[in-house]
Design a protein around this motif. Sequence first.
Motif, PDB file in Angstrom:
ATOM      1  N   THR A 166     -21.874 -12.213  -3.552  1.00  0.00           N
ATOM      2  CA  THR A 166     -20.526 -13.178  -3.368  1.00  0.00           C
ATOM      3  C   THR A 166     -21.096 -13.967  -2.060  1.00  0.00           C
ATOM      4  OG1 THR A 166     -18.227 -13.232  -2.930  1.00  0.00           O
ATOM      5  CG2 THR A 166     -19.403 -11.256  -2.112  1.00  0.00           C
TER       6      THR A 166
ATOM      7  N   SER B 144     -19.786 -12.449  -7.942  1.00  0.00           N
ATOM      8  CA  SER B 144     -18.349 -12.985  -8.062  1.00  0.00           C
ATOM      9  C   SER B 144     -18.387 -14.436  -7.398  1.00  0.00           C
ATOM     10  CB  SER B 144     -17.491 -12.145  -6.830  1.00  0.00           C
ATOM     11  OG  SER B 144     -16.393 -12.929  -6.848  1.00  0.00           O
TER      12      SER B 144
ATOM     13  N   ILE C 224      -9.290 -16.788  -3.618  1.00  0.00           N
ATOM     14  CA  ILE C 224     -10.046 -15.761  -3.184  1.00  0.00           C
ATOM     15  C   ILE C 224      -9.357 -14.422  -3.041  1.00  0.00           C
ATOM     16  CG2 ILE C 224     -11.489 -15.036  -1.006  1.00  0.00           C
ATOM     17  CD1 ILE C 224     -11.857 -18.002  -0.225  1.00  0.00           C
TER      18      ILE C 224
ATOM     19  N   THR D 100     -13.743 -12.461  -0.302  1.00  0.00           N
ATOM     20  CA  THR D 100     -13.856 -11.998  -1.593  1.00  0.00           C
ATOM     21  C   THR D 100     -14.212 -10.370  -1.347  1.00  0.00           C
ATOM     22  OG1 THR D 100     -14.529 -13.730  -2.641  1.00  0.00           O
ATOM     23  CG2 THR D 100     -15.414 -11.651  -3.795  1.00  0.00           C
TER      24      THR D 100
ATOM     25  N   ALA E 255      -9.863 -13.071  -6.451  1.00  0.00           N
ATOM     26  CA  ALA E 255     -11.119 -12.568  -6.846  1.00  0.00           C
ATOM     27  C   ALA E 255     -11.445 -11.173  -6.142  1.00  0.00           C
ATOM     28  CB  ALA E 255     -12.124 -13.465  -6.180  1.00  0.00           C
ATOM     29  N   ALA E 256     -11.097 -11.088  -4.793  1.00  0.00           N
ATOM     30  CA  ALA E 256     -11.150  -9.650  -4.126  1.00  0.00           C
ATOM     31  C   ALA E 256     -10.365  -8.696  -5.044  1.00  0.00           C
ATOM     32  CB  ALA E 256     -10.524 -10.049  -2.757  1.00  0.00           C
TER      33      ALA E 256
END
Lengths: 299, 299, 299
Positions: free
Chosen positions: B113, B88, B66, B118, B69-70
Amino acid sequence: MRTTYFTTLLIFLLTFQSQGQENALVMQTDFGLKDGAVSAMKGVAFSVSRNLKIFDNTHEIQPFNIWEAAYRLHQTAAYWPKGTVFVSVVDPGVGSERRSVVMKTKSGHFIVTPDNGTLTFVADNMGIAEIRIIDETKNRLAHSQESYTFHGRDVYAYTGARLASGLISFEEVGPKFEGDIVRLPYQKPTLKNGIITGNVDILDIQYGNVWSNISLHLLRDADIEYGDKLQVKIEEDGVVKFDGVVLFGKTFADVAEGDNVAYVNSLLNFSLGVNQQDFSRKYKIRSGANSTIIVKEWK
Amino acid sequence: MRTTYFTTLLIFLLTFQSQGQENALVMQTDFGLKDGAVSAMKGVAFSVSRNLKIFDNTHEIQPFNIWEAAYRLHQTAAYWPKGTVFVSVVDPGVGSERRSVVMKTKSGHFIVTPDNGTLTFVADNMGIAEIRIIDETKNRLAHSQESYTFHGRDVYAYTGARLASGLISFEEVGPKFEGDIVRLPYQKPTLKNGIITGNVDILDIQYGNVWSNISLHLLRDADIEYGDKLQVKIEEDGVVKFDGVVLFGKTFADVAEGDNVAYVNSLLNFSLGVNQQDFSRKYKIRSGANSTIIVKEWK
Amino acid sequence: MRTTYFTTLLIFLLTFQSQGQENALVMQTDFGLKDGAVSAMKGVAFSVSRNLKIFDNTHEIQPFNIWEAAYRLHQTAAYWPKGTVFVSVVDPGVGSERRSVVMKTKSGHFIVTPDNGTLTFVADNMGIAEIRIIDETKNRLAHSQESYTFHGRDVYAYTGARLASGLISFEEVGPKFEGDIVRLPYQKPTLKNGIITGNVDILDIQYGNVWSNISLHLLRDADIEYGDKLQVKIEEDGVVKFDGVVLFGKTFADVAEGDNVAYVNSLLNFSLGVNQQDFSRKYKIRSGANSTIIVKEWK
């Protein structure tokens, strides 16, 4: 009044028509696909024009491998229509004094790239119509002046998108480039006394085939035909990596699974493979200027 | 009669215009590109609107990571225009009770998301304008109710596509979200007595560079300038991984091949690299909240 | 005079409208993304029509793995709208006598492919409406006759693009195909005395899950419900690879991290995984016709 309506409508329509006709922007880099770098370049291009057609050539070029960058453009450019703009970012010297240029080929394709050798094969095969140096005072993403390490996003994607969408003309890229581009050295194919010599241009990575720069034309000049047996030698820096007799077939299916075959690849160049196996791994072949390939008819 | 014609024509034209102006839908996942999962998401989005411009951020996020992703959203969002919708899907808790949301940033970007951390970096850097919880009774692919493990396709791609193409407004996503989003802990950069402390935000994977969250602004506040030598330390969970003096250059080309260099990356954050080599591998650096970086001028 | 204007305008408008409605062209190959092969295919397709919407299914199919090609089409086709044209190039027999065909499914999707087994699962699941053999005298990239090894570019991408953009009708692909397509053998799922038997269709590579071809319907016919414990056995060529009792959950989150779970995947088929770990690696499971899976309620 009615005329005004019509005029307005026609302007709308021509706008749409020109949008539909926008050129492709085709990107290649050595960035890989694991992070956000390619996306940032596409975001910049999309911000320039929402109607741009954005494609990828490949982003898996080996980091800093300018030879491969040059080859991938050569492999693909002719299959895209005239007017297509390629952006190539394999740029080990980013931020140093290498020039940033746009080359127009005689075929009407455009390549946006650092002038570091990337243009070699396209220049020789498609011909140079004209080259312009990118004027970064005009052709650079707004507010990106503090960034010194991502010209791919700040200069190349931005300029390529503006050129492809018609927001700037080729002349507006910047001043005309005088002098010669940086060229990678390589062995141009020759035919002497029935012996053809050339370079291993590239490995067809996925299948392990070996692609040379010896054209089907040159094979024909040497009276080589499908079904012939050929004596083939590959040397790297003078060391023999392969020396053997190989059938010249139309396709892999002309030999049994596991057998070597010589064939003409999708660019109509002489190539070597193993039916459903990996020739380059089997014989540890590498590509490049120091990898020579010698072909003659076996008698 | 004539008016009717004109009206019809104008409606057509505005339809086309709005199609041309459809927003980008930018997808990121940890699915990889080896199977059909990303294609299924794009098929759902394309079925919503054939004029949608669909792009990839990256699909090679490490599974379930995560933090990454962030970061990838933070790395790219600002380079896409206002109105862009990001989807996402890094969703280790799929099917559990984590919320599915759409965040609108103050900059006018949208992120679809799971609310699992995220949103952390985009929320802190772009600012939260408003968040809506996805109402799955309305915003879910028809006939997908039996599927519990692919919200990326059934809910997120579908909702993102409808939002990007204007079929639903932000308000129609679902009820307003009250309370705070899930946030990943991290070390916000600080400057005290000439010593800057921050996090190793991410590895620039392809080249092995190390990117921190220390901004160029903060370096300037500490009177650090290009050409200075800096004392840099990286600690992971208190263990020193790197401690040395590094030149602060504008680009890699400011040092010899193989030498360490400090520079400002494409997001204008303090970074470390080796010219044409791999810093993170050389010193076994990893990114994340427990990887601290400390910088001061070397005197 | 006015009528002429209107007619011209309407023709323009209908042109734009039909452009907006062009079908998607979705490509899959075993070429990988490291070279220019996929780009050359897209260049050919874009040259056919600049308004075509071109997408990727996946290009990371294992080289020559027809089973996987067949599965990836099955996994995704239903999520793309009617009229979508899929081009599949996993073609170990390129240049040999295998037929090049376009299949129209009962659902109105089109698949352009060598007839080598790639059509197996889509034919069985979506149904065959009609098949045409590609007439390469008409449907082949101009001047590509010397190229024998890249039908993906010269025949399939070209024909797929012409079909998707409406430049040719399905009938103009070539003559109607009589007889049966090449089909891969596989174990169709059966239920006898409460025991379900099927195939391990594919591995969900990124996460290591195991996907069978046993449908949720068949599980229900056997009175299996979420929350039940199931006795599951996987055999490969008669060798037992897994034999154990597994909870049938709705999602991974129904078991603790590291525990096995049976669930229904995104295609509503019976699957096995480990919460946040890799089932297929843990038990060395492979997919294919010789990998059998047997499920019954545990009592």
